[in-house]
Scaffold this motif. Structure first.
Motif, short mmCIF file in Angstrom:
data_model
loop_
_atom_site.label_atom_id
_atom_site.label_comp_id
_atom_site.label_asym_id
_atom_site.label_seq_id
_atom_site.Cartn_x
_atom_site.Cartn_y
_atom_site.Cartn_z
N TYR A 3 0.74 -1.00 -0.41
CA TYR A 3 -0.18 -0.31 -0.01
C TYR A 3 0.66 1.67 0.03
O TYR A 3 0.46 2.27 -0.50
CB TYR A 3 -0.91 0.02 1.04
CG TYR A 3 -2.02 -1.29 0.90
CD1 TYR A 3 -2.82 -1.38 0.39
CD2 TYR A 3 -1.95 -2.30 2.19
CE1 TYR A 3 -4.00 -2.41 0.26
CE2 TYR A 3 -2.67 -3.23 1.83
CZ TYR A 3 -3.80 -2.94 0.91
OH TYR A 3 -4.40 -4.33 1.14
N ALA A 18 -0.70 5.84 -8.23
CA ALA A 18 -0.07 7.17 -6.84
C ALA A 18 -1.46 8.40 -7.25
O ALA A 18 -1.00 8.90 -6.48
CB ALA A 18 1.40 7.26 -7.75
N ASN A 42 -0.94 4.84 -1.77
CA ASN A 42 -1.25 4.31 -2.95
C ASN A 42 -2.82 3.93 -3.23
O ASN A 42 -3.80 3.73 -2.22
CB ASN A 42 -0.89 3.25 -3.84
CG ASN A 42 -1.25 1.92 -3.72
OD1 ASN A 42 -1.63 1.11 -3.47
ND2 ASN A 42 0.21 1.26 -3.34
N THR A 43 -3.21 3.83 -4.50
CA THR A 43 -4.49 3.94 -4.70
C THR A 43 -5.47 2.51 -3.67
O THR A 43 -6.54 2.33 -4.22
CB THR A 43 -5.66 4.42 -5.62
OG1 THR A 43 -4.03 3.77 -7.05
CG2 THR A 43 -4.87 5.37 -6.57
N ALA A 183 -4.44 9.00 -3.99
CA ALA A 183 -3.88 8.04 -3.37
C ALA A 183 -3.15 9.18 -2.07
O ALA A 183 -3.91 10.60 -2.37
CB ALA A 183 -2.55 7.73 -4.19
#
Length: 894
Positions: A3, A18, A42-43, A183
């Motif tokens: 993550y 990102a 991150n997403t 993100a």
């Protein structure tokens, strides 16, 4: 599942993982720029949070709104989504990775046991993009300390993806709620002593060689949010030299609080002190140049300075950057001291700065045609070789008269009037109809018979000069029709008002309206074209559904657009082409760098769509009503007058009725040679592109005449000519930089308000000001004065149009505001509720057409396009000749 990613590992291909902000920071790190250490959550972490808390379906339900959604609808949906995030719990896997990454950011300088302060910023997949920045749509949290506070800030940051303003912003951009993820960038806070923003291209003028820096004391949030007026510094991108600076009075600054930030007063000694000296500004600009070079596009950068060192906090592409423009000129030096300069006559058809090639060619052409006419009308040696000209000052054309030559012309004024009255030198209506117009047509036919592709470069250039000369000779002849038309209307109106008109009688104008002229015939042709299209099954919808630009390009190239069947196209194209063949030469601007409708029919297609939508009155019916009113009024007046006054009334009336419409016919054909002339120049341009002299064919208009002549003589404009790079050793088109520099200069010049008279002086204004087609440019206050040219009063929003490229912006019922209108603008009068121009008078094209349409017109204001903005509510009084500004310029919403 991972993550957390290091910012230094994020590349351009990682936007979906990102987000835009993290990609920008990753690029900065890879370019070796000073970026505060940090990481990106991150997403996948966002998706895992949403999935774990079972939020996805509910988010989509609340965020999917209809196109008619109101701001309150967005606010209600946002509030409910925010509540969903607020009660959600952070998954353990995410919390563990987030905590570990935060621990690695611990600041060794915190020897008191405190926790590292970080900034928590959104990094959406639809953010910091080249097409749209989405700036400020999600939240940023500063001075966040401790793992628990960081976790809460991350959830708040995720939730901010669904603020009402972010949802509405994405909806306007056509981005659906199911396509975005967020993100989160976490970076160590910089204890900034100063901060701000930097644009690596100057947003004020689009110059890519200038860097604009805004700077304030403390954190940069005060600059971004607008709570403080920052210092503004402009730096030359090449040399680092400071080009200009404005040092503000900085009353407050943003600083850290125990949690978050707060405002505090700036110490008195620093309030008016520059935040960055020249050396620091140059150092920061160097970082900006490196960022722009790395990303290959101008950048919008946030920066901070701490301990004498700069840090780059964010870099994203600049959106909506204007094309580069030079500084707007504010002085008007005359090239020849012993003379007078006027923006009148043919110059009224040249409202903008001239393209270089047209400027070079038109000067001598106008001088030759005017001398020839005067020599024939009043005798040789009255106007000598250097007595008249059409030079440019800051790019704008001026009629120049040498003082001695003007005195000689004035001494022959009575001779010139007698020559005009007698039709000498082929002047007047008969001369136009029987000599000037046929000769102009003959010159065009001669060159039309020679296919441009088969002509040598020298022949093409000779043809361009010959056609331009034919056009200026024709325009000079038309100048003898205009005073006759004006005199006939003035004479009739004066006699009618003094000796005929009684209480209840219509104004004199009633007796002159309702006749055909070329602009009116063109309007009726478009209206009839729309009526015919409605009668063909499927054609009207095909036209309305096709983007105008695509339809215009298809018309030009001859292939059917996507929304047309072959059968519909074969019906439509030749019919519309017939209209262009008859009326497509009408010029918006006499400078041949400006396309005519035959080249770009977009404005005419928009007019057809206007009629297809059911807008606008039937011009045939409008003309019939005007004709009926005219004939009824004439009959009533005629029956009550005695023989003597009846004869005088009838003689003056017929003179005005026969002469006035011819003025419009004559003016409408000034550009008769322009479609062919432009084709020949663009043929030269294509050959010069093949020879690597210029980048694209239209760049030919931005060459000087001597440059073009030299290229022709060197063989570079011949079919199959060798590339210039092989001759010069250059690795790019040899005139590319010069062309762009001239375009940039033009963009700055077009913002200027060119004086009507030069040199500027009180005696010049007193002697000639009343004769000029535009009023004073020094008008202040909310009332703009001009000349009432068509009666009536209207209050409506203004629509300021610079040229045909803006025609599609016109909405029905708005007030048309322009520098001038030529016959090619007539299609817009059907939409307009009133007309206001910088240049023109009671007998100009604008007034004549406005009267035919029955809408108010205030002309010759001199400043309307400078003082008014589109959307501004104004009151146009065509009786008083005034324009009242009823509300300030509208501000743009988010």
């Amino acid at each position: 599942m991972t993550y957390v990613n290091s910012l230094g590992d994020v590349g351009a291909a990682d936007i979906a993982m990102a987000g835009g902000k993290a990609v920008g920071l990753g690029g900065l790190i890879q370019a070796g720029l000073p970026v505060p250490p940090g990481f990106v959550l991150n997403t996948a972490a966002y998706s895992h949070f949403v999935e774990t808390n079972q939020l996805e379906a509910r988010i989509q339900e609340l965020a999917t709104l209809s196109p008619q959604a109101t701001p309150q609808d967005y606010a209600d949906g946002s509030e409910r989504i925010q509540t969903l995030f607020a009660v959600g719990t952070m998954p353990a896997a995410i919390a563990a990775e987030l905590g570990a990454a935060y621990g690695r950011l611990s600041d060794a300088r915190l020897d008191d046991g405190g926790e590292t302060a970080v900034a928590v910023r959104s990094s959406a997949t639809a953010e910091d993009l080249a097409a749209a920045s989405f700036a400020g749509q999600q939240e940023t949290y500063l001075n966040v300390s401790g793992a628990e506070a960081l976790s809460a800030a991350v959830i708040d940051c995720w939730a901010s993806l669904w603020t009402a303003r972010a949802m509405a912003y994405r909806a306007r951009g056509g981005i659906g709620p199911d396509s975005v993820r967020l993100a989160v960038v976490v970076q160590r806070m910089v204890e900034a002593e100063a901060a701000g923003v930097m644009f690596t291209a100057n947003p004020a003028n689009g110059r890519r060689d200038q860097i604009a820096i805004s700077a304030a004391w403390g954190l940069g949030e005060s600059v971004v949010s607008g709570t403080v007026t920052p210092d503004d510094v402009v730096v030359d991108a090449g040399t680092g030299a400071v080009l200009s600076r404005q040092t503000a009075d900085k009353a407050v600054m943003t600083v850290y609080a125990e949690h978050g930030t707060r405002e505090q007063p700036v110490a008195a000694a620093r309030r008016r002190a520059p935040v960055l000296d020249d050396r620091a500004a140059a150092e920061l600009a160097c970082y900006g140049t490196r960022s722009a070079d790395h990303f290959g596009a101008p950048q919008d950068i946030e920066w901070a300075r701490a301990g004498g060192e700069f840090f780059i906090l964010q870099s994203r592409p600049i959106t909506a950057l204007p094309e580069p423009a030079a500084d707007t000129p504010d002085t008007w030096p005359v090239p020849y001291p012993k003379g007078l300069y006027f923006r009148a006559s043919i110059v009224e058809q040249l409202p903008d700065p001239l393209s270089p090639l047209f400027a070079d060619l038109i000067d001598g052409s106008v001088s030759r045609s005017l001398r020839a006419l005067m020599n024939e009308a009043v005798g040789t040696n009255v106007i000598r070789e250097d007595d008249v000209g059409l030079p440019t000052i800051n790019g704008y054309a001026y009629y120049y008269y040498r003082t001695s030559g003007m005195w000689r012309v004035m001494g022959k004024a009575l001779t010139a009037v007698r020559a005009l009255a007698r039709g000498k030198a082929h002047m007047g209506v008969a001369g136009w109809r029987e000599f000037s117009h046929p000769r102009y047509e003959h010159a065009i036919k001669d060159w039309q018979a020679k296919p441009a592709a088969e002509l040598s470069g020298a022949e093409l250039l000779d043809g361009v000069q010959a056609l331009l000369d034919a056009g200026t000779v024709y325009y000079t002849a038309v100048q003898s029709v205009i005073p006759l038309a004006a005199t006939s209307e003035i004479s009739f109106s004066a006699y009618y008002d003094k000796f005929v008109r009684r209480e209840g009688d219509p104004p004199a104008l009633t007796f002159i309206l309702g006749y055909d002229s070329e602009p009116i015939r063109a309007e009726k042709s478009l209206y009839d074209l729309a009526a015919w299209a409605r009668s063909v099954p499927g054609l009207a919808s095909a036209i309305l559904n096709e983007p105008t630009t695509a339809l215009a390009e298809s018309q030009r190239r001859g292939f059917p657009p996507a929304g047309f069947s072959e059968s519909l196209w074969q019906l439509w194209r030749p019919r519309f082409q017939d209209h262009l063949g008859r009326f497509g030469h009408a010029v918006y601007n006499l400078d041949f760098a400006s396309p005519v409708p035959a080249d770009d029919p977009s404005a005419l297609l928009d007019a057809v769509k206007f009629y297809l939508r059911g807008h606008g009155a039937d011009p045939h019916e409008r003309q019939r009503l005007s004709s009926d009113r005219r004939e009824i009024a004439t009959s009533r007046i005629f029956t009550r007058l005695g023989p003597r006054r009846r004869a005088a009334f009838l003689r003056l009336l017929r003179w005005a009725q026969n002469t006035a419409p011819i003025r419009e016919d004559a003016l409408a054909d000034v550009g008769l040679a322009w479609p062919l002339l432009r084709r020949m120049l663009l043929e030269l341009g294509r050959r010069l592109v093949d020879s690597a002299v210029i980048v694209e064919p239209a760049d030919v208009f931005w060459l000087r005449h001597q440059e073009l002549r030299s290229a022709v003589e060197f063989g570079l404009a011949a079919p199959g000519a060798p590339a210039a790079v092989a001759i010069t050793g250059a690795d790019r088109p040899v005139r590319a930089a010069a062309v762009e520099e001239r375009r940039m200069l033009w963009r700055g010049q077009v913002k200027a308000a060119a004086p009507q008279l030069l040199p500027e002086s009180r005696w010049m204004e007193k002697a000639f000001g009343s004769m000029m087609p535009a009023g004073s440019q020094h008008q202040l206050g909310d009332i703009i004065k001009g000349t009432g040219a068509s009666a009536g009063r209207v209050t409506a929003p203004a629509r300021v149009l610079r040229g045909p490229q803006d025609f599609a912006l016109m909405e029905p019922g708005e007030v048309l505001v322009a520098r001038i209108t030529t016959p090619a603008w007539t299609s817009l009068f059907a939409m307009a509720s009133a007309v206001v121009t910088d240049v023109g008078g009671p007998l100009s094209h604008s007034s004549i057409v406005a009267r035919e349409y029955g809408i108010p017109a205030v002309l010759g204001t001199g400043v309307a396009t400078q003082r008014l903005t589109s959307g501004q509510q104004i009151r146009v009084d065509g009786d008083a000749g005034t324009v009242a500004i009823e509300q300030p310029s509208p501000t743009q919403g988010p």
